[in-house]
Design a protein around this motif. Sequence first.
Motif, PDB file in Angstrom:
ATOM      1  N   ASP A   1       0.833  -1.215   0.000  1.00  0.00           N
ATOM      2  CA  ASP A   1       0.000   0.000   0.000  1.00  0.00           C
ATOM      3  C   ASP A   1       0.859   1.253   0.000  1.00  0.00           C
ATOM      4  O   ASP A   1       0.447   2.303  -0.506  1.00  0.00           O
ATOM      5  N   ASN A   2       2.047   1.155   0.584  1.00  0.00           N
ATOM      6  CA  ASN A   2       2.947   2.308   0.686  1.00  0.00           C
ATOM      7  C   ASN A   2       3.978   2.353  -0.450  1.00  0.00           C
ATOM      8  O   ASN A   2       4.999   3.024  -0.322  1.00  0.00           O
ATOM      9  N   GLY A   3       3.692   1.645  -1.532  1.00  0.00           N
ATOM     10  CA  GLY A   3       4.522   1.752  -2.726  1.00  0.00           C
ATOM     11  C   GLY A   3       5.785   0.921  -2.713  1.00  0.00           C
ATOM     12  O   GLY A   3       6.694   1.152  -3.527  1.00  0.00           O
ATOM     13  N   ILE A   4       5.855  -0.028  -1.803  1.00  0.00           N
ATOM     14  CA  ILE A   4       7.031  -0.904  -1.738  1.00  0.00           C
ATOM     15  C   ILE A   4       6.755  -2.146  -2.582  1.00  0.00           C
ATOM     16  O   ILE A   4       5.676  -2.743  -2.509  1.00  0.00           O
ATOM     17  N   ILE A   5       7.701  -2.509  -3.389  1.00  0.00           N
ATOM     18  CA  ILE A   5       7.567  -3.635  -4.309  1.00  0.00           C
ATOM     19  C   ILE A   5       7.939  -4.915  -3.566  1.00  0.00           C
ATOM     20  O   ILE A   5       8.886  -4.934  -2.777  1.00  0.00           O
ATOM     21  N   TYR A   6       7.186  -5.973  -3.838  1.00  0.00           N
ATOM     22  CA  TYR A   6       7.487  -7.261  -3.212  1.00  0.00           C
ATOM     23  C   TYR A   6       7.694  -8.336  -4.270  1.00  0.00           C
ATOM     24  O   TYR A   6       6.941  -8.433  -5.238  1.00  0.00           O
ATOM     25  N   SER A   7       8.720  -9.136  -4.076  1.00  0.00           N
ATOM     26  CA  SER A   7       8.928 -10.312  -4.926  1.00  0.00           C
ATOM     27  C   SER A   7       9.553 -11.405  -4.079  1.00  0.00           C
ATOM     28  O   SER A   7      10.032 -11.160  -2.964  1.00  0.00           O
ATOM     29  N   GLU A   8       9.536 -12.613  -4.590  1.00  0.00           N
ATOM     30  CA  GLU A   8      10.073 -13.738  -3.824  1.00  0.00           C
ATOM     31  C   GLU A   8      10.683 -14.781  -4.739  1.00  0.00           C
ATOM     32  O   GLU A   8      10.325 -14.882  -5.922  1.00  0.00           O
ATOM     33  N   VAL A   9      11.613 -15.534  -4.177  1.00  0.00           N
ATOM     34  CA  VAL A   9      12.188 -16.695  -4.840  1.00  0.00           C
ATOM     35  C   VAL A   9      11.957 -17.881  -3.916  1.00  0.00           C
ATOM     36  O   VAL A   9      12.348 -17.840  -2.746  1.00  0.00           O
ATOM     37  N   SER A  10      11.315 -18.896  -4.444  1.00  0.00           N
ATOM     38  CA  SER A  10      11.021 -20.071  -3.624  1.00  0.00           C
ATOM     39  C   SER A  10      12.280 -20.892  -3.390  1.00  0.00           C
ATOM     40  O   SER A  10      13.227 -20.854  -4.184  1.00  0.00           O
ATOM     41  N   LEU A  11      12.278 -21.622  -2.309  1.00  0.00           N
ATOM     42  CA  LEU A  11      13.334 -22.599  -2.070  1.00  0.00           C
ATOM     43  C   LEU A  11      13.184 -23.753  -3.055  1.00  0.00           C
ATOM     44  O   LEU A  11      12.097 -23.987  -3.600  1.00  0.00           O
ATOM     45  N   LEU A  12      14.248 -24.468  -3.287  1.00  0.00           N
ATOM     46  CA  LEU A  12      14.183 -25.642  -4.135  1.00  0.00           C
ATOM     47  C   LEU A  12      13.425 -26.768  -3.434  1.00  0.00           C
ATOM     48  O   LEU A  12      13.130 -26.681  -2.235  1.00  0.00           O
ATOM     49  N   GLU A  13      13.111 -27.821  -4.156  1.00  0.00           N
ATOM     50  CA  GLU A  13      12.303 -28.905  -3.592  1.00  0.00           C
ATOM     51  C   GLU A  13      12.941 -29.530  -2.357  1.00  0.00           C
ATOM     52  O   GLU A  13      12.249 -30.001  -1.460  1.00  0.00           O
ATOM     53  N   ASP A  14      14.264 -29.540  -2.298  1.00  0.00           N
ATOM     54  CA  ASP A  14      14.948 -30.129  -1.133  1.00  0.00           C
ATOM     55  C   ASP A  14      15.096 -29.134   0.015  1.00  0.00           C
ATOM     56  O   ASP A  14      15.726 -29.438   1.040  1.00  0.00           O
ATOM     57  N   GLY A  15      14.510 -27.932  -0.122  1.00  0.00           N
ATOM     58  CA  GLY A  15      14.557 -26.938   0.934  1.00  0.00           C
ATOM     59  C   GLY A  15      15.778 -26.045   0.915  1.00  0.00           C
ATOM     60  O   GLY A  15      15.941 -25.198   1.796  1.00  0.00           O
ATOM     61  N   SER A  16      16.643 -26.198  -0.088  1.00  0.00           N
ATOM     62  CA  SER A  16      17.853 -25.375  -0.183  1.00  0.00           C
ATOM     63  C   SER A  16      17.577 -24.107  -0.989  1.00  0.00           C
ATOM     64  O   SER A  16      16.556 -23.992  -1.690  1.00  0.00           O
ATOM     65  N   PHE A  17      18.477 -23.156  -0.903  1.00  0.00           N
ATOM     66  CA  PHE A  17      18.324 -21.897  -1.633  1.00  0.00           C
ATOM     67  C   PHE A  17      18.507 -22.101  -3.129  1.00  0.00           C
ATOM     68  O   PHE A  17      19.357 -22.889  -3.572  1.00  0.00           O
TER      69      PHE A  17
END
Length: 435
Positions: free
Chosen positions: A150-166
């Motif tokens: 709402d305050n103009g901050i952009i949000y994005s995400e990267v999911s973890l891999l299937e094994d839970g690692s980055f």
Amino acid sequence: MKGFWLTEMSKFNFLRDNYNINPKLLEISEIAEKELYEQFVEIEKIAEYNQLKVLKAMQDNRLSDVHFAGSTGYGYNDLGRDTLEEIYASAFGAEAALCRPQIISGTHALSLALFGNLKHGDELLYITGTPYDTLKGVIGIRETRNSLMDNGIIYSEVSLLEDGSFDYENIKNAINGRTKVIGIQRSKGYSLRHSLTIDEISDIIKFVKNIDDKLCIMVDNCYGEFTDYLEPSELGADMTVGSLIKNPGGGLAPVGGYIVGTEECVENAAAKLSSPGIGKEAGPSLGITQSFTQGLFLAPNVTAASMKMALFTAVLFEKLGFSVTPKPCEKRGDIVQAILLKNAENIISFCKGVQMAAPVDSFVSPEPWDMPGYDCQVIMAAGAFIQGASIEFSADAPIREPFAVYLQGGLTYHHGKNGVLIAVQNMINDGLISI
């Protein structure tokens, strides 16, 4: 040997006579506990190291009983409050700390950290996938008033891999000129991924800083404090954030949250807590500095008790035929133990049993309800001295697939262990488990 045998029999008889614990369940629990000897020894080593670290922080900052006096009103020149924050900074290996009773929860502390360090047009990039339910409202993923989005901050995400690692490759690709804060959630939340270990956090901090050392890395440290030898702030995190009614409060903090990190990041968050131009200079301690400080002193050993309880639970439930995460052999990143209980009926029965084992409100029967901040009904069992304190023996679960319950806490290992037995016995009594 005779005295030991009598003591063991007395314990079994007490559980049988007062809590109607099935003798076969007691036998299984004894086997489970014996299997954990070496892991318990390692937990004690971690607790001892962290106890020394906290002790040194208190000594270096010349803690005195005069610091336990409270302040009211504006709270100007509160020496106890300021000394406590210096102790937190020292213990967590950070430049500065904000540790206040005015912070009501871990979500509130995270909200302050984010709102204080992001401006219109900046991007928040979460690299552990979608964060915990209550933070969705803070960000704006779930529609709420005055969210970051709402305050103009952009949000994005990267999911973890299937094994839970980055997912290192996609993290590198996602970072761009607008990216300002990198969010990392250490604990699993209401998911079945493994909670991040301190080694994994160390590696990802180095990776991100090699891409751009000006990026601000924020680690949601809830449930993770004192579960290993180091904290994220000692490894280069710009902000490490958590709740005082979880691990670092040691069961004595009645409220509160903390942010430790760089001077700039902490001051930015403080400006949001009070107001710009005042920041950390105001904020009454209201007479609870002693509880905060003593709770921190006890925290390494209280956390160790919770870790032992989680391990015991994992072994016991595997022997009862349920899947658990983390498994007993896995490296742990927090105090939370997830148990896949297969259906809502099992979850409700287990949580009712956890409540029966509580020192407070043991006569209350928890039920699923529409809890604020969640997108489904949630059941919570927590007969705690501090309302909602999940460093105390407690369990909670969203009533949705895959029907996992999340167990954590235990001010003492013995309460946690026997509390689990009482909860399992309730499932037996309800005809849901047979042994």
